[in-house]
Motif scaffolding. Sequence first.
Motif, short mmCIF file in Angstrom:
data_model
loop_
_atom_site.label_atom_id
_atom_site.label_comp_id
_atom_site.label_asym_id
_atom_site.label_seq_id
_atom_site.Cartn_x
_atom_site.Cartn_y
_atom_site.Cartn_z
N ILE A 2 0.85 -1.19 0.00
CA ILE A 2 0.00 0.00 0.00
C ILE A 2 0.89 1.25 0.00
N HIS A 3 0.63 2.11 -0.97
CA HIS A 3 1.43 3.32 -1.06
C HIS A 3 0.81 4.42 -0.22
N LYS A 4 1.66 5.22 0.35
CA LYS A 4 1.17 6.42 1.02
C LYS A 4 0.87 7.45 -0.06
N ILE A 5 -0.33 7.98 -0.03
CA ILE A 5 -0.69 9.00 -1.02
C ILE A 5 -0.43 10.38 -0.43
N SER A 6 0.37 11.17 -1.15
CA SER A 6 0.68 12.53 -0.70
C SER A 6 0.01 13.54 -1.61
N THR A 7 -0.04 14.78 -1.17
CA THR A 7 -0.53 15.85 -2.04
C THR A 7 0.61 16.81 -2.32
N GLY A 8 0.43 17.64 -3.33
CA GLY A 8 1.47 18.61 -3.66
C GLY A 8 0.99 19.59 -4.71
N ARG A 9 1.87 20.53 -5.02
CA ARG A 9 1.53 21.56 -6.01
C ARG A 9 2.64 21.61 -7.05
N VAL A 10 2.25 21.69 -8.32
CA VAL A 10 3.23 21.62 -9.41
C VAL A 10 4.02 22.92 -9.50
N ILE A 11 5.35 22.80 -9.40
CA ILE A 11 6.25 23.95 -9.51
C ILE A 11 6.52 24.25 -10.98
N ILE A 47 -2.06 18.24 -6.99
CA ILE A 47 -2.13 16.82 -7.40
C ILE A 47 -1.99 15.91 -6.19
N THR A 48 -2.29 14.63 -6.41
CA THR A 48 -1.87 13.60 -5.45
C THR A 48 -0.80 12.76 -6.13
N TRP A 49 0.11 12.22 -5.33
CA TRP A 49 1.24 11.45 -5.89
C TRP A 49 1.70 10.43 -4.85
N HIS A 50 2.50 9.48 -5.30
CA HIS A 50 3.07 8.50 -4.35
C HIS A 50 4.46 8.08 -4.81
#
Length: 300
Positions: A2-11, A47-50
């Motif tokens: 199971i991956h941890k789902i993170s959030t972020g903002r595109v630079i 976005i969300t990413w892992h």
Amino acid sequence: MIHKISTGRVIIRFGAELLVEDTENPSTPVRCTAKRKFDTIVCGDSITWHHNEHGNASVDDLLPRKNALTRPGYRGRPRTIAANIDQLVIVNSWLPETSWDLVDRYLITAEQLDAKAIVVMNKSDLADEHATDEDWRAMETYREIGYDVFEMNALTGEGVQQLQDLMDNKTSIFSGRSGVGKSSIANIILPDLDIAVGVISNAGEGKHTTTTATLHKLSSGGYLIDSPGVRDYALGDISLEDLSGGYIEFAPYKDGCRFNNCTHDHEPKCAVRAAVENKEISNERYQRYIHALKALENPK
Ligand SMILES: Nc1nc2c(ncn2[C@@H]2O[C@H](COP(=O)(O)OP(=O)(O)OP(=O)(O)O)[C@@H](O)[C@H]2O)c(=O)[nH]1
Ligand SMILES: [Mg+2]
Ligand SMILES: [Zn+2]
């Protein structure tokens, strides 16, 4: 696994690679790869990413946008430049000279995006040599309508504090022609960065030094997006309502027009035209509106 789902903002985006500000650890940007279906993701998107097994990171999803700034690109097809914009900082200079039509078009776009707009005149040191009465009048008119309008100088820092105060806790995009000094101003606000700054030709044209929109976090809260200069900025496919909606000083008069679909051009009993005749609305702004209206009605 199971991956941890993170959030972020595109630079910034380079092809299939995104540089992302991780929400939990903003000081260490993460490189994420994006599948073809995420081709629409741009600078400023959330976005969300892992992290996957190989230690690489990939995008899971594009989160809903507040808005997106587009420009007509190749063959007139709209190209998205940046997303989630609170404020358009329309940067102008005395040289390269300012196109007030262009400023009007950015102001129309700001209304469409439901973003605030600020009109900046950079290179105050060149005013004596290059400013015209028409330029000063145009700036005064925008001020009277209610926009923040002020002079700046990226060589001396004049006006920088005023701009910074308006940028707290907001995402602001620097837009305008090439060579007006967008990146030079960004460098003062973000002294730890060293954003490339170009030269202008003898004719006063910029050289399109900035090529990709880039998001920068501000220490005071908020973000600055430096974006590539435009040769021109066309409006694309907008409605007549969006066009006249961009002339915010018309709003108090519109209800007084005889026809509720009045274009404020030739129609009888037009309250907007009456306000122009009474000098309550600037005739120069009105003429620019009519010019834009004709262009919309008779596309080339
Ligand atoms: N005289 C004067 N020159 C300035 C000022 N601000 C910037 N410049 C110069 O204008 C030139 C262009 O500046 P940039 O910051 O690269 O302009 P830009 O708007 O980012 O241009 P693009 O990235 O091509 O869109 C550089 O040579 C700067 O040194 C100013 O206040 N006064
Ligand atoms: Mg630049
Ligand atoms: Zn009217």
